[in-house]
Scaffold this motif. Structure first.
Motif, PDB file in Angstrom:
ATOM      1  N   ASP A 158     -23.339  -3.029  -0.652  1.00 47.66           N
ATOM      2  CA  ASP A 158     -21.933  -2.775  -0.978  1.00 47.66           C
ATOM      3  C   ASP A 158     -21.079  -3.090   0.249  1.00 47.66           C
ATOM      4  OD1 ASP A 158     -19.568  -1.949  -2.084  1.00 47.66           O
ATOM      5  OD2 ASP A 158     -20.036   0.187  -2.039  1.00 47.66           O
ATOM      6  N   VAL A 159     -20.308  -4.166   0.185  1.00 48.38           N
ATOM      7  CA  VAL A 159     -19.478  -4.617   1.303  1.00 48.38           C
ATOM      8  C   VAL A 159     -18.022  -4.275   0.996  1.00 48.38           C
ATOM      9  CG1 VAL A 159     -18.695  -6.594   2.661  1.00 48.38           C
ATOM     10  CG2 VAL A 159     -21.070  -6.499   1.837  1.00 48.38           C
ATOM     11  N   THR A 160     -17.366  -3.576   1.915  1.00 50.78           N
ATOM     12  CA  THR A 160     -15.971  -3.163   1.734  1.00 50.78           C
ATOM     13  C   THR A 160     -15.070  -3.956   2.675  1.00 50.78           C
ATOM     14  OG1 THR A 160     -16.675  -0.920   1.162  1.00 50.78           O
ATOM     15  CG2 THR A 160     -14.356  -1.230   1.786  1.00 50.78           C
ATOM     16  N   PRO A 161     -14.066  -4.649   2.150  1.00 50.95           N
ATOM     17  CA  PRO A 161     -13.146  -5.381   3.040  1.00 50.95           C
ATOM     18  C   PRO A 161     -12.331  -4.420   3.890  1.00 50.95           C
ATOM     19  CG  PRO A 161     -12.965  -6.129   0.752  1.00 50.95           C
ATOM     20  CD  PRO A 161     -13.759  -4.870   0.726  1.00 50.95           C
ATOM     21  N   GLY A 162     -12.060  -4.812   5.120  1.00 47.85           N
ATOM     22  CA  GLY A 162     -11.196  -4.015   5.979  1.00 47.85           C
ATOM     23  C   GLY A 162      -9.737  -4.198   5.607  1.00 47.85           C
ATOM     24  N   THR A 163      -8.928  -3.221   5.954  1.00 46.64           N
ATOM     25  CA  THR A 163      -7.500  -3.292   5.679  1.00 46.64           C
ATOM     26  C   THR A 163      -6.778  -3.981   6.836  1.00 46.64           C
ATOM     27  OG1 THR A 163      -7.010  -1.185   6.743  1.00 46.64           O
ATOM     28  CG2 THR A 163      -7.673  -1.118   4.411  1.00 46.64           C
ATOM     29  N   VAL A 164      -5.539  -4.347   6.591  1.00 50.52           N
ATOM     30  CA  VAL A 164      -4.724  -4.931   7.648  1.00 50.52           C
ATOM     31  C   VAL A 164      -4.587  -3.955   8.815  1.00 50.52           C
ATOM     32  CG1 VAL A 164      -2.401  -5.731   8.229  1.00 50.52           C
ATOM     33  CG2 VAL A 164      -3.453  -6.434   6.070  1.00 50.52           C
ATOM     34  N   ASP A 165      -4.395  -2.685   8.511  1.00 50.94           N
ATOM     35  CA  ASP A 165      -4.252  -1.684   9.571  1.00 50.94           C
ATOM     36  C   ASP A 165      -5.543  -1.545  10.371  1.00 50.94           C
ATOM     37  OD1 ASP A 165      -1.638  -1.180   8.953  1.00 50.94           O
ATOM     38  OD2 ASP A 165      -2.051   0.608   7.751  1.00 50.94           O
ATOM     39  N   GLU A 166      -6.694  -1.606   9.696  1.00 47.26           N
ATOM     40  CA  GLU A 166      -7.965  -1.513  10.413  1.00 47.26           C
ATOM     41  C   GLU A 166      -8.160  -2.712  11.333  1.00 47.26           C
ATOM     42  OE1 GLU A 166     -10.817   1.105   7.413  1.00 47.26           O
ATOM     43  OE2 GLU A 166     -10.549  -1.046   7.034  1.00 47.26           O
ATOM     44  N   GLU A 189     -10.393 -10.491  11.304  1.00 47.39           N
ATOM     45  CA  GLU A 189     -10.997 -10.169  10.001  1.00 47.39           C
ATOM     46  C   GLU A 189     -12.047  -9.101  10.168  1.00 47.39           C
ATOM     47  OE1 GLU A 189     -11.462 -13.498   7.030  1.00 47.39           O
ATOM     48  OE2 GLU A 189     -11.678 -14.628   8.886  1.00 47.39           O
ATOM     49  N   LEU A 190     -12.223  -8.297   9.115  1.00 43.07           N
ATOM     50  CA  LEU A 190     -13.151  -7.172   9.189  1.00 43.07           C
ATOM     51  C   LEU A 190     -13.654  -6.822   7.790  1.00 43.07           C
ATOM     52  CD1 LEU A 190     -12.536  -3.841  11.153  1.00 43.07           C
ATOM     53  CD2 LEU A 190     -13.177  -3.758   8.744  1.00 43.07           C
ATOM     54  N   ALA A 191     -14.933  -6.509   7.692  1.00 43.82           N
ATOM     55  CA  ALA A 191     -15.524  -5.892   6.509  1.00 43.82           C
ATOM     56  C   ALA A 191     -16.585  -4.921   7.006  1.00 43.82           C
ATOM     57  CB  ALA A 191     -16.134  -6.941   5.592  1.00 43.82           C
ATOM     58  N   TRP A 192     -16.975  -3.956   6.162  1.00 47.21           N
ATOM     59  CA  TRP A 192     -17.925  -2.963   6.656  1.00 47.21           C
ATOM     60  C   TRP A 192     -18.920  -2.539   5.582  1.00 47.21           C
ATOM     61  CZ3 TRP A 192     -17.764   1.919   4.368  1.00 47.21           C
ATOM     62  CH2 TRP A 192     -16.583   2.255   3.702  1.00 47.21           C
ATOM     63  N   VAL A 193     -20.051  -2.035   6.085  1.00 51.00           N
ATOM     64  CA  VAL A 193     -21.104  -1.477   5.228  1.00 51.00           C
ATOM     65  C   VAL A 193     -21.569  -0.178   5.867  1.00 51.00           C
ATOM     66  CG1 VAL A 193     -21.849  -3.812   4.585  1.00 51.00           C
ATOM     67  CG2 VAL A 193     -23.084  -2.578   6.387  1.00 51.00           C
ATOM     68  N   THR A 194     -22.353   0.597   5.131  1.00 44.57           N
ATOM     69  CA  THR A 194     -23.017   1.764   5.714  1.00 44.57           C
ATOM     70  C   THR A 194     -24.520   1.577   5.613  1.00 44.57           C
ATOM     71  OG1 THR A 194     -22.913   2.982   3.606  1.00 44.57           O
ATOM     72  CG2 THR A 194     -21.137   3.357   5.199  1.00 44.57           C
ATOM     73  N   ASP A 195     -25.232   2.156   6.571  1.00 39.74           N
ATOM     74  CA  ASP A 195     -26.690   2.082   6.534  1.00 39.74           C
ATOM     75  C   ASP A 195     -27.212   3.148   5.569  1.00 39.74           C
ATOM     76  OD1 ASP A 195     -26.821   4.553   7.847  1.00 39.74           O
ATOM     77  OD2 ASP A 195     -27.555   3.732   9.727  1.00 39.74           O
ATOM     78  N   PRO A 196     -28.524   3.253   5.384  1.00 43.04           N
ATOM     79  CA  PRO A 196     -29.042   4.214   4.396  1.00 43.04           C
ATOM     80  C   PRO A 196     -28.687   5.660   4.656  1.00 43.04           C
ATOM     81  CG  PRO A 196     -30.711   2.572   4.903  1.00 43.04           C
ATOM     82  CD  PRO A 196     -29.590   2.358   5.872  1.00 43.04           C
ATOM     83  N   TRP A 197     -28.188   5.989   5.872  1.00 43.67           N
ATOM     84  CA  TRP A 197     -27.858   7.378   6.198  1.00 43.67           C
ATOM     85  C   TRP A 197     -26.376   7.578   6.461  1.00 43.67           C
ATOM     86  CZ3 TRP A 197     -31.760   4.493   8.503  1.00 43.67           C
ATOM     87  CH2 TRP A 197     -33.035   4.714   7.970  1.00 43.67           C
ATOM     88  N   GLY A 198     -25.576   6.582   6.091  1.00 44.09           N
ATOM     89  CA  GLY A 198     -24.132   6.750   6.147  1.00 44.09           C
ATOM     90  C   GLY A 198     -23.454   6.278   7.406  1.00 44.09           C
ATOM     91  N   MET A 199     -24.179   5.726   8.384  1.00 43.73           N
ATOM     92  CA  MET A 199     -23.525   5.209   9.586  1.00 43.73           C
ATOM     93  C   MET A 199     -22.835   3.891   9.277  1.00 43.73           C
ATOM     94  SD  MET A 199     -26.105   6.220  12.732  1.00 43.73           S
ATOM     95  CE  MET A 199     -27.666   5.776  11.947  1.00 43.73           C
ATOM     96  N   ARG A 200     -21.607   3.756   9.732  1.00 44.23           N
ATOM     97  CA  ARG A 200     -20.755   2.625   9.373  1.00 44.23           C
ATOM     98  C   ARG A 200     -20.878   1.487  10.391  1.00 44.23           C
ATOM     99  NH1 ARG A 200     -14.513   2.695   7.254  1.00 44.23           N
ATOM    100  NH2 ARG A 200     -13.765   0.787   8.249  1.00 44.23           N
ATOM    101  N   HIS A 201     -21.070   0.279   9.862  1.00 43.53           N
ATOM    102  CA  HIS A 201     -21.144  -0.924  10.687  1.00 43.53           C
ATOM    103  C   HIS A 201     -20.083  -1.911  10.204  1.00 43.53           C
ATOM    104  CE1 HIS A 201     -24.890   0.226  12.702  1.00 43.53           C
ATOM    105  NE2 HIS A 201     -25.184   0.804  11.551  1.00 43.53           N
TER     106      HIS A 201
END
Length: 303
Positions: free
Chosen positions: A86-94, A102-114
């Protein structure tokens, strides 16, 4: 593929202490304050690489991983989506806050955000250390390395190695310490994961300086400033870094070192070490009584 560790973000109720700790002990330069009052630190010409935000508790908020350009980032994100991540696009503010295009983010199996980014903002020729210092090994190698705490190494390797695409450098496998080390450029490792059953968290950030004298000066300054030294001076078996470990104002540790080796994927062979250090790195009394970083109980989530 991922090029470097671009930045980290942490929340802490003691964020203001980083104004002096980050500059006078670590030797980082100050970046512009965040809109929320965050302290931002520089180690090279990137506008900032370490962000300590105001928070009610110490918490690793995100790690940022940079790509060479937007095309490589887009191809990588598509590969993650095809793998069911599940890939989430970053916002303009982020993007503005992190200083990237440009930015997008995911979480690992324990919720840590990359976060995965391209176009990190730089101001060439503007970095100036916070104290006399020969400089940091950053630029093409990125910020340094992070060591994360996970409850299960096999599951972590399946995510970080097989899915995210980090390349295994080697392992440390002893009774009380089981760690995997990964690289994404010539730095021996930009990411490591250490197994602590039932726990998730952030153990340390490594900053590499350009001379051994800078390490010795940093050790003296840490003691003078009252920053607890958790492991004394020593040299690691795998990356050959000569370093010491100190506690930051925000519960995680800084490894402050010099002389890490550069790996070449054409010749490098991953190995297993049965001890983490060739010599030194002995636990101090503070090290024996201090938690190994920012920790919380593991709770598996969907990546």
């Amino acid at each position: 593929m991922i090029r470097e560790l671009a930045y980290i973000g942490v929340a802490s109720p003691r964020h203001e202490e980083w104004l002096t700790y980050g500059t006078e002990v670590l030797g980082c330069g100050l970046g512009p304050r965040g809109g929320d009052g965050a302290v931002r630190l520089r180690v090279d010409d990137a506008v900032h690489r370490i962000t300590i935000r105001p928070g009610d508790r110490d918490e690793l908020l995100y790690t940022g991983w940079a790509f060479t350009n937007e095309a490589e980032l887009a191809a990588y994100l598509e590969r993650l989506r095809l793998a069911g991540v599940d890939v989430t696009p970053g916002t303009v503010d982020e993007c503005r806050d992190r200083g990237v295009a440009e930015l997008a983010w995911v979480t690992d199996p324990w919720g840590m955000r990359h976060e995965f980014v391209s176009g990190q903002h730089r101001r060439p020729g503007t970095f100036w250390p916070g104290r006399p210092l020969s400089g940091f090994v950053a630029d093409d190698f990125g910020l340094g390395h992070v060591v994360l705490i996970v409850p299960d190494l096999a599951e972590a390797n399946a995510f970080y190695g097989d899915i995210l695409g980090f390349t295994l450098s080697d392992r440390v496998d002893e009774e009380l310490m089981k760690v995997r080390f990964y690289h994404c450029n010539g730095r021996h490792h930009s990411l490591a994961v250490a197994q602590v059953p039932g726990k998730v968290g952030f153990n340390h950030l490594m900053l590499e300086v350009n001379s051994l004298d800078d390490v010795g000066t940093g050790l003296d300054l840490a003691k003078r400033a009252g920053a607890p030294v958790l492991r004394g001076l020593g040299r690691h078996t795998n990356d050959l870094m000569t370093s010491f470990y100190m506690l930051t104002p925000s519960s995680f540790q800084i490894e402050y070192g010099f002389g890490g080796i550069v790996v070449d994927d054409l010749t490098w062979v991953a190995s297993t070490n049965d001890r983490p250090s060739l010599w030194g790195h002995e636990l101090t009394e503070a090290g024996r009584t201090t938690a190994p970083g920012i920790l919380h109980d593991a709770e598996r989530v969907t990546a």
